[in-house]
Scaffold this active site. Sequence first.
Site, mmCIF file in Angstrom:
data_model
loop_
_atom_site.group_PDB
_atom_site.id
_atom_site.type_symbol
_atom_site.label_atom_id
_atom_site.label_comp_id
_atom_site.label_asym_id
_atom_site.label_seq_id
_atom_site.Cartn_x
_atom_site.Cartn_y
_atom_site.Cartn_z
ATOM 1 N N THR B 157 1.062 -1.229 0.010
ATOM 2 C CA THR B 157 -0.041 0.093 0.055
ATOM 3 C C THR B 157 1.067 1.262 0.013
ATOM 4 O O THR B 157 1.426 1.779 -0.950
ATOM 5 C CB THR B 157 -0.851 -0.104 1.138
ATOM 6 O OG1 THR B 157 -0.434 -0.282 2.337
ATOM 7 C CG2 THR B 157 -2.071 -0.959 1.075
ATOM 8 N N LYS B 183 4.136 -7.097 4.067
ATOM 9 C CA LYS B 183 3.913 -5.477 3.706
ATOM 10 C C LYS B 183 3.582 -4.769 5.100
ATOM 11 O O LYS B 183 3.147 -5.382 5.910
ATOM 12 C CB LYS B 183 2.650 -5.503 2.749
ATOM 13 C CG LYS B 183 1.276 -5.927 3.318
ATOM 14 C CD LYS B 183 0.392 -4.777 4.073
ATOM 15 C CE LYS B 183 0.645 -3.414 3.447
ATOM 16 N NZ LYS B 183 -0.098 -2.395 4.274
ATOM 17 N N THR B 194 1.436 -7.703 13.782
ATOM 18 C CA THR B 194 1.292 -6.400 12.992
ATOM 19 C C THR B 194 1.722 -6.619 11.683
ATOM 20 O O THR B 194 2.569 -7.092 11.071
ATOM 21 C CB THR B 194 2.372 -5.603 13.409
ATOM 22 O OG1 THR B 194 2.199 -5.387 14.949
ATOM 23 C CG2 THR B 194 2.065 -4.180 13.192
ATOM 24 N N GLU B 280 6.187 4.715 7.161
ATOM 25 C CA GLU B 280 5.457 6.036 6.635
ATOM 26 C C GLU B 280 6.265 7.133 7.107
ATOM 27 O O GLU B 280 6.483 7.524 8.299
ATOM 28 C CB GLU B 280 4.112 6.062 7.080
ATOM 29 C CG GLU B 280 3.197 4.963 6.285
ATOM 30 C CD GLU B 280 1.930 5.271 6.466
ATOM 31 O OE1 GLU B 280 1.125 4.474 5.751
ATOM 32 O OE2 GLU B 280 1.601 5.867 7.620
ATOM 33 N N ASN B 403 -0.472 10.796 5.773
ATOM 34 C CA ASN B 403 -1.478 10.360 6.559
ATOM 35 C C ASN B 403 -2.662 11.334 6.527
ATOM 36 O O ASN B 403 -3.812 11.003 6.667
ATOM 37 C CB ASN B 403 -1.194 9.827 7.989
ATOM 38 C CG ASN B 403 -0.526 8.585 7.874
ATOM 39 O OD1 ASN B 403 -1.232 7.657 7.642
ATOM 40 N ND2 ASN B 403 0.627 8.154 8.198
#
Lengths: 408, 408
Positions: B157, B183, B194, B280, B403
């Site tokens: 993603t 991923k 997780t 991220e 985000n």
Amino acid sequence: MRTAGNGVVAKRGGLSAVAGVRAAGVACGLKKNGRPDLALVVADEPATVAATFTQNLVQAAPVLISKRHLRGRRFSALVLNSGNANACTGRQGLRDAEEMAREVARLLGRPMGEVFVASTGVIGRRLEMGAVRAGIGEAVRRLSATGGGKAAQAILTTDTGRKEAAVAFPIGRRSVTVAGRAKGAGMIAPRMATMLAVIATDAAVSARTLQRALGRAVAQSFNCITVDGDTSTNDMVLCFATGAAGAPAIRSGTPVLGVLQAALDAVCLALAKMIARDGEGATKLAEVRIQGGRSAREARLAAEAVATSPLVKTTLFGQDINWGRIMAALGRSGAHFDPTRVDLFVDEVPVVRRGESLGEEAEAAANRRLRRREFTLIAGLHAGRASARMWTTDLSEEYVRINAGYRS
Amino acid sequence: MRTAGNGVVAKRGGLSAVAGVRAAGVACGLKKNGRPDLALVVADEPATVAATFTQNLVQAAPVLISKRHLRGRRFSALVLNSGNANACTGRQGLRDAEEMAREVARLLGRPMGEVFVASTGVIGRRLEMGAVRAGIGEAVRRLSATGGGKAAQAILTTDTGRKEAAVAFPIGRRSVTVAGRAKGAGMIAPRMATMLAVIATDAAVSARTLQRALGRAVAQSFNCITVDGDTSTNDMVLCFATGAAGAPAIRSGTPVLGVLQAALDAVCLALAKMIARDGEGATKLAEVRIQGGRSAREARLAAEAVATSPLVKTTLFGQDINWGRIMAALGRSGAHFDPTRVDLFVDEVPVVRRGESLGEEAEAAANRRLRRREFTLIAGLHAGRASARMWTTDLSEEYVRINAGYRS
């Protein structure tokens, strides 16, 4: 500031609004930019006092000294500095904090045990005591009944503005005031006395009764805000009562104590919301309201999980109701509920019913609310009757910019 | 990837390195940018299987279906999609996840109960089943022993790259491989399975033994990383054993199980660190190591508090060792220790001794380490003998950008 009837009304001004209080703020050079960095608040006559402190195991020297002085239950003065937290500074740090109290006591002619100390700023650096001593001398000379504003300025760090609130209520023919000031924009997390706040009242009330009332007010206000989930080593809320309004003493178990409680609650909540609203980099203030929790503890856990989630907080910054992140936060919170019964609202706009989306139009309506500066996220868990409220901010790029560069 | 002796050696390639496994990755249109979004992994012969799932109370439909199928302890295939999490989608979501398993089973001629389902992406939106059905058909046609790479691409993603790891070790004259792919870049938090990871081995091992070994490996790897402290509704680690290497079955209580455990540990840790490194917006990977904790639980609490603190994480991004934030995080963690005995290091560079700064030169030396991409933060609590490790990232402005805009 909303007040809850009881004759409690909002009032202008901060600490200066309270009878029997003088204050001063000066720049002594701890902050390299020349801004005010040392404040002094003095009760004309020894006052009763209550305080709550950080629950962090690592506690700054001024916290340790102030805790010790609280045992005497009497207040003459509070000296605060910003620019240096005097935390993780070992025995020298304790000696420095003691010297701050001793110097103020000497100049005012009061017992050292009635002088409280608070510090805020960078952790792990020794105080420049030459500057502090000079600043205390100047602050004592400048003490005045209208010095509260300058004093409020001197305790700010990354704050963008002063945080002051005041209310008044009648006792017989006298008007009694409760007023406070606070600082705090980062290292703000619930479940402790978060940040520095000073509250004064000219009511007459014993230290024991005042401590109980302050504890209740803090639990519903300062301990319900979060900016980043981090807990400071220097947090302190101190409240003193001068009795200078001339009203009869407020005794435990009397109706007027309920009014004082409402006044304290209103001042603490107003200051706490000012801190959250001024959270580092924050562009939004969100109230997180949990309804239908199985117990008060679970409702609180659910509120905390939503209020501290970086993903929820970035969603608020993005002004796009990615409500799956709220569901995910509720689900990991430790609260028990049936995910297929959960309702979510932004203000009165429903977004999720029985765990599923109400569609794109509902989300678009919710997004219009998120564009405002303040709104409420409501989760109905349908697992019981307990509720909880917290206040949180969004997480912006500015928060990262502020905190990646704070020391330099 | 470091391996711990035992004859376990690193190997190239991901799932394709395991005998008896075919895979495929296709673009079926769930991702609007036309990137691969559906993957299929198939065991040529039914394999034994183990899995761990998210501990979030809110669980996606594919998690619920896969948990049910795990009871049968046999694995034929795993179908994964990205672009849509199929979470908070009610009964229709469950029907859609079931249909994905049924369609794969039908095309492969295997029992539906041996097909596992995993989804990742936005929460709360219905799957476009037309696209998914077409994608499954195409993936089955494209299955190949070398399709693992494309399949790895299809489950990403916000990931910036493929995450694959493989090791091999000998059993008698046969070489056995353990390989995996993962991923995950956001909604990453400890204390649960997780993210999505698939691990395959051509060892022969029972489902029960495999489940125990996987549980241990996950506890020391995937459950020790954090990017943002948020827990996904879709997390899943699935491991299957084909036995196709032709080596004797690995039985509980034998030395060779210890070697399989070491191999699984190495693959899981390598994948977990790849996830953290690709967190991220992350520019740094920091190992947080707690030494001298009073108990394993307290060492873990201390490691978690440091690893999840936004203030510590922004300090790492700023490359300036504001160590007071580490002390503050340790102090609020729930671990018990004497703050005046704490030592802090960055790699082997000491910064704090007995709770106090070692001075500006020491901090400058530490800052030179923080300029690297990877380093270790070590806290010695001197409260006992327990230790704990976690891996975390810095918090950058890019995390917020990613985000705040994820859904749009």
